[in-house]
Design an enzyme around this catalytic site. Structure first.
Site, PDB file in Angstrom:
ATOM      1  N   GLU A 103     -11.008 -10.882  -4.533  1.00 42.92           N
ATOM      2  CA  GLU A 103      -9.595 -10.742  -4.158  1.00 42.92           C
ATOM      3  C   GLU A 103      -9.011 -12.026  -3.589  1.00 42.92           C
ATOM      4  O   GLU A 103      -7.850 -12.045  -3.179  1.00 42.92           O
ATOM      5  CB  GLU A 103      -9.437  -9.669  -3.077  1.00 42.92           C
ATOM      6  CG  GLU A 103     -10.085  -8.363  -3.398  1.00 42.92           C
ATOM      7  CD  GLU A 103      -9.730  -7.290  -2.393  1.00 42.92           C
ATOM      8  OE1 GLU A 103      -8.689  -6.656  -2.571  1.00 42.92           O
ATOM      9  OE2 GLU A 103     -10.496  -7.097  -1.426  1.00 42.92           O
ATOM     10  N   HIS A 114       0.815  -1.221   0.000  1.00 47.62           N
ATOM     11  CA  HIS A 114       0.000   0.000   0.000  1.00 47.62           C
ATOM     12  C   HIS A 114       0.843   1.263   0.000  1.00 47.62           C
ATOM     13  O   HIS A 114       0.422   2.300  -0.506  1.00 47.62           O
ATOM     14  CB  HIS A 114      -0.997  -0.044   1.154  1.00 47.62           C
ATOM     15  CG  HIS A 114      -2.108  -0.989   0.861  1.00 47.62           C
ATOM     16  ND1 HIS A 114      -2.176  -2.249   1.373  1.00 47.62           N
ATOM     17  CD2 HIS A 114      -3.170  -0.875   0.015  1.00 47.62           C
ATOM     18  CE1 HIS A 114      -3.238  -2.868   0.884  1.00 47.62           C
ATOM     19  NE2 HIS A 114      -3.859  -2.054   0.060  1.00 47.62           N
ATOM     20  N   ASP A 155      -4.464  -8.341  -4.153  1.00 45.92           N
ATOM     21  CA  ASP A 155      -4.675  -9.382  -3.158  1.00 45.92           C
ATOM     22  C   ASP A 155      -4.889 -10.744  -3.819  1.00 45.92           C
ATOM     23  O   ASP A 155      -4.444 -11.758  -3.293  1.00 45.92           O
ATOM     24  CB  ASP A 155      -5.878  -9.028  -2.266  1.00 45.92           C
ATOM     25  CG  ASP A 155      -5.458  -8.087  -1.149  1.00 45.92           C
ATOM     26  OD1 ASP A 155      -4.397  -8.325  -0.547  1.00 45.92           O
ATOM     27  OD2 ASP A 155      -6.178  -7.097  -0.892  1.00 45.92           O
TER      28      ASP A 155
HETATM   29  C1  PEP Z   1      -6.451  -5.201  -4.615  1.00 43.90           C
HETATM   30  O1  PEP Z   1      -6.257  -5.978  -3.683  1.00 43.90           O
HETATM   31  O2  PEP Z   1      -6.161  -5.459  -5.791  1.00 43.90           O
HETATM   32  C2  PEP Z   1      -7.068  -3.885  -4.359  1.00 43.90           C
HETATM   33  C3  PEP Z   1      -7.383  -3.087  -5.345  1.00 43.90           C
HETATM   34  O3  PEP Z   1      -7.240  -3.519  -3.054  1.00 43.90           O
HETATM   35  P1  PEP Z   1      -6.031  -2.960  -2.153  1.00 43.90           P
HETATM   36  O4  PEP Z   1      -4.854  -2.739  -3.044  1.00 43.90           O
HETATM   37  O5  PEP Z   1      -6.498  -1.718  -1.498  1.00 43.90           O
HETATM   38  O6  PEP Z   1      -5.815  -4.095  -1.188  1.00 43.90           O
HETATM   39 MG    MG Z   2      -7.199  -5.597  -1.781  1.00 45.44          MG
END
Ligand code: PEP
Ligand code: MG
Length: 579
Positions: free
Chosen positions: A433, A191, A457
């Site tokens: 996910e 993130h 994910d």
């Molecule tokens: C993902 O997991 O692809 C997603 C878009 O959510 P995040 O990156 O916030 O976990």
């Molecule tokens: Mg995600």
């Protein structure tokens, strides 16, 4: 000059003095002093050593009573080190010769020593580097004391160097002064990396032993295109990079010309490009870069950027601001996805052994109903302001979806009882996910109005590779045949069930994947706004027939390596200036 390789996570070039943040957030900028201040800085070094020795002696004495031999030995080693006159002399010589502050002298010399230790092949000696950092921190604590400088009040351009940065720290960077960052840890879809892309600041992660090799004030180049960090570059390298940076900015400007043009393939197939945002003020950038709405609003950043939980009104204001930018165009608000690498301040110490498999995301919400309902109320109140949709993250089974929808119905009833207007027909979708959600997509589709595939994910859970762990980053790839087959399954099931589907993971914003996604059937993507022009350029340069052919070939391949290289090769023909 030292050249280090890491993972490029956010494009662009930055060249500036380093600001090194260690675990305690010490900021050690290189500051020049007047020749007349030399003696007072040397006196400060002397006092810091005396203070540190006193502190350690007291700690050692306390350990005496506790008869803890091992810890006592460590303190004794640290004390010997601090009493070594040649160490203090090296620091004083640096202050004399380069007219720098005591803090910089201490940090610079100790990091140099630590860096020598880490290069020694003998594990016992290389581990001593940790002791040197400990001594550095102890001395800096003496020198900076309460004057620890605040990263929130920068006055000059810097690049941040740190062992690790949390998404919250990164989101708090002031873009005016923070020109880039590089860390020892992290992965492409961590993130922190995602926030860097959203902010549009160049970043490189997973650079081995970076923070140990850089002192505050060193000149550093961050090459977010190629994943390179150069510490104290020579004149020629700086000039080459300045030229490269100018060319890159020119290319970006050229790509920006595409913003007004429609997002269609050469054979006329419309591809909808939506934006991913973390904060409402990013919505404007989505619009500027040609985005047609918000496909993923990561609302957990509302919690991460503050110490207390946001109130219903604060939620509402944030959503109203975002919807105000898009009016009748879609804004998909994802309910909070806290946990794993995104902790709230208050929950930070509730450590879990496997946080990515633990109480995160929708699971966290279903166990914190007050908090969940507060957010749902705010979203529902905002639902009358535009084309708002709700999306639940990390759904792993039908029961979770039913539970979340039941709570949403409760919230709607409460609002009805209070005569507060809301959109009764709001669309409720889910993120796909996890492999379990992908494999049961067809049954989930009966209770979801739309899907959005979270490839970050999905890749992590399919391959059992932590998306933020640099030690396994080479194993993390959305080009793995297992991931691609799951994506295809979800696409087919969504089409069969006739519900909308998009892709909002980072895969959709990476140029090498876009043709493949179109070939698998994707017609809506949601991506970081700075990536929009480049992705649209590719879309406008290909035909759907090209994409279908490519997808058919790729889905017949069994090796991630073969797939990755085929994809890179295909896109480099379309965008040679980028690849
Ligand atoms: C993902 O997991 O692809 C997603 C878009 O959510 P995040 O990156 O916030 O976990
Ligand atoms: Mg995600």
């Amino acid at each position: 000059m030292e050249i280090k390789k890491g993972i490029a996570v956010s494009p662009g070039i930055s060249i500036a003095r380093a600001l090194v943040i260690d675990a305690e957030d010490y900021r050690i900028p290189r500051r020049s002093i007047n020749p007349s201040q030399r003696m007072s800085e040397i006196q400060r070094v002397k006092n810091a050593f005396a203070g540190a020795i006193e502190e350690l002696t007291q700690l050692e004495a306390a350990q005496d009573q506790a008869e803890s031999g091992k810890v006592k030995d460590i303190f004794a080693v640290h004390l010997r080190f601090l009493r070594d006159r040649s160490l203090k002399k090296k620091i004083n010589d640096l202050i004399q010769a380069e007219l720098v502050t005591a803090e910089y002298g201490v940090s610079s010399i100790l990091r140099r020593i630590a860096s020598h230790f880490t290069k020694v092949k003998d594990a016992y000696i290389s581990e001593r580097a940790a002791d040197i950092y400990d001594i550095e921190r102890r001395l800096l604590k003496q020198l900076l004391g309460k004057r620890r400088e605040d990263i929130g009040h920068l006055t000059e351009e810097v690049v941040i160097v740190a062992r690790e940065l949390s998404p919250t720290q990164t989101a708090g960077f002031n873009k005016e002064f923070v020109k880039g960052f590089a860390t020892d840890t992290g992965g492409r879809t961590s993130h922190t990396a995602i926030v860097a892309r959203s902010l549009g600041i160049p970043a490189v992660v997973a650079v081995e032993e970076l923070s140990e090799s850089v002192s505050g004030g060193d000149n550093v180049i961050i090459d977010g295109n190629r994943g390179i960090v150069i510490v104290n570059p020579d004149r020629q390298t700086i000039e080459e990079y300045e030229q490269y940076s100018r060319e890159f900015i020119e290319l970006e400007h050229k790509l920006d010309e595409i913003i007004e043009k429609p997002s269609v393939t050469r054979d006329g197939v419309k591809i909808t490009i939506l934006g991913n945002i973390e904060f409402p003020d990013e919505a404007e950038l989505v619009l500027q870069k040609g985005g047609e709405g918000i496909g993923l609003y990561r609302t957990e950043f509302l919690y991460l950027s503050r110490k207390t939980e946001p109130t219903e009104e604060e939620h509402y204001q944030a959503y109203a601001e975002t919807i105000g930018v898009f009016r009748d165009r879609p804004v998909i608000i994802r309910t909070v996805d806290l946990g794993a690498d995104k902790y709230t301040q208050s929950k930070r110490f509730a450590r879990e052994p496997n946080p990515f498999l633990g109480l995160r995301s929708i699971r966290f919400c279903l166990q914190n109903l007050m908090m969940f309902k507060t957010q749902l109320r705010a979203i529902m109140r905002a639902s009358v302001l535009g084309d708002v949709k709700i999306m639940f993250p990390l759904i792993t089974n039908l029961q979770e979806l039913m539970q979340a929808k039941m709570i949403l119905r409760d919230v709607m009833e409460d609002l009805g009882d209070e005569s507060i207007p809301y959109n009764k027909d709001i669309q409720v979708g889910i993120m796909i996910e996890t492999p379990s959600a992908a494999l049961t997509a067809y049954s989930l589709a009966r209770d979801a109005d739309f899907f959005s595939i979270g490839t970050n994910d999905l890749t992590q859970y399919t391959l059992a590779v932590d998306r933020g762990n640099e030690l396994v980053s080479t194993l993390y790839s959305s080009a793995d045949p297992a991931v691609l087959r799951l994506i295809r399954t979800v696409m087919q099931d969504a089409h069969k069930a006739q519900i909308d589907i998009s892709v909002c993971g980072e895969m959709a914003s990476e140029p090498e994947y876009i043709m493949l996604l179109l070939g698998i059937g994707v017609r809506t993507i949601s991506i970081a706004p700075p990536m929009m022009p480049e992705i649209k350029q590719i879309i406008r340069s290909v035909t759907l027939q090209d994409c279908n052919n490519l997808a058919r070939k790729i889905l017949g391949m069994n090796s991630e390596r073969q797939i990755s290289s085929y994809l890179r090769n295909a896109v480099s023909k379309i965008l040679p200036e980028v690849f």
